[in-house]
Design an enzyme around this catalytic site. Structure first.
Site, mmCIF file in Angstrom:
data_model
loop_
_atom_site.group_PDB
_atom_site.id
_atom_site.type_symbol
_atom_site.label_atom_id
_atom_site.label_comp_id
_atom_site.label_asym_id
_atom_site.label_seq_id
_atom_site.Cartn_x
_atom_site.Cartn_y
_atom_site.Cartn_z
ATOM 1 N N CYS A 171 17.606 0.031 9.968
ATOM 2 C CA CYS A 171 18.714 -0.912 9.964
ATOM 3 C C CYS A 171 18.353 -2.110 10.831
ATOM 4 C CB CYS A 171 19.990 -0.262 10.501
ATOM 5 S SG CYS A 171 20.533 1.184 9.567
ATOM 6 N N GLY A 172 19.142 -3.160 10.727
ATOM 7 C CA GLY A 172 18.941 -4.330 11.560
ATOM 8 C C GLY A 172 20.188 -4.623 12.367
#
Length: 305
Positions: free
Chosen positions: A2-3
């Site tokens: 994820c970011g």
């Protein structure tokens, strides 16, 4: 994978541009996950005794229908609560309502009037936007570029352990003015979820990040500082993670003891920026003169207003 992104403004200089700065940062992280995305935006507080409620209305299709439903809901809740409820903002998925800080009363009345309504976040400062889709789609749909405020955090998700739904997307905001986004995974979240349930703290989803958010909120509710709450969470949960957490007065990052999930911090006299990858910061003003570093394993960094 994820970011995560975040921007904490130290001065009013860029408050009118918060959305313009934060939106592109999140869009840059789309390659780290495009299942769903969301942001928590922090503005100056509503009057004491009131909360902002980010309310999602499911099954409402058109803009005009949303406006009609929200207008009726404001009147109904004002009658039910015997006080003035106002609409601060109509959104494509619902509205931000300003209502008394009695969360239990507000959600009870809301459920009676609109069983399809969900309170996504609540507090004097916070608004949360989250949905299924890419960061750019969500930022465009909710006109994030027009948003102002003193800090914001965001997340783009590649689901690994739970469903791709709006409820499962980040940020998680289960306590007043608290928002948490997470890159990584917790291995013992089911065990912790069970003992939280025994304490009367239920989870809406089976997402591991929600468990972490509720642990942090539990400690804050007991009077702990944000740093102590994160330490408490780290003592209870096992895994590989980077966390970005915000409240109405603080902004914090935390890495696990192995620090295998990326995190970059850039600090200037005007802001603190946090991203999973440095490239997401390159559009920020003055980034060339920023102090840039990666927090060490196990470190917690906290900034206050």
């Amino acid at each position: 994978m994820c970011g995560i992104v975040g921007l904490h403004l130290k001065s009013p200089k860029y408050q009118d541009l918060l959305g313009c700065l934060l939106g592109p940062m999140l869009g840059c992280m789309e390659t780290r996950g495009s299942d769903s995305a969301g942001l928590a935006i922090y503005e100056e507080p509503v009057p004491e005794g009131y909360f902002r409620y980010s309310v999602r209305l499911d099954g409402v299709d058109s803009t005009e229908e949303v406006k009609s439903v929200v207008a009726a809901l404001v009147d109904e809740l004002s009658d039910d609560l015997a006080t003035t409820v106002t609409c601060e903002r109509v959104r494509p998925d619902g509205a931000v309502l300003v209502a008394p800080e009695s969360m239990t009363d507000v959600t009870s009345c809301l459920a009676a009037r609109r069983p399809d309504a969900t309170v996504v976040a609540f507090g004097r400062h916070i608004e949360v936007v989250k949905d299924v889709g890419t960061p750019q789609e969500i930022c465009h749909r909710h006109e994030i570029n027009n948003r102002t405020g003193f800090q914001g955090i965001g997340h783009t998700r590649m689901a690994t352990e739970s469903a791709v739904t709006t409820d499962h997307s980040h940020p998680f905001a289960p306590y007043p003015d608290l928002a948490l986004v997470h890159n990584g995974s917790f291995s013992n979240h089911a065990t912790v979820r069970r003992w939280l349930a025994k304490e009367g703290i239920g989870c809406v989803t089976d997402n591991d990040s929600e468990v972490a958010a509720r642990l942090v909120g539990r400690a804050l509710s007991a009077g702990a500082s944000l740093e102590a709450a994160l330490q408490d969470m780290g003592n209870e949960m096992d895994g590989f993670y980077t966390l970005l957490v915000a409240t109405g007065s603080e902004f914090a990052v935390m890495r696990d003891s192995f620090a295998c999930k990326p995190l970059v911090v850039a600090e200037t006299d005007d802001y603190v920026a946090v991203t999973s990858e440095y490239i997401a910061m390159t559009s920020l003003p003055g980034i060339g003169a920023a102090t840039v570093y990666e927090p060490m394993p196990g470190e917690i960094h906290v900034w206050g207003r």
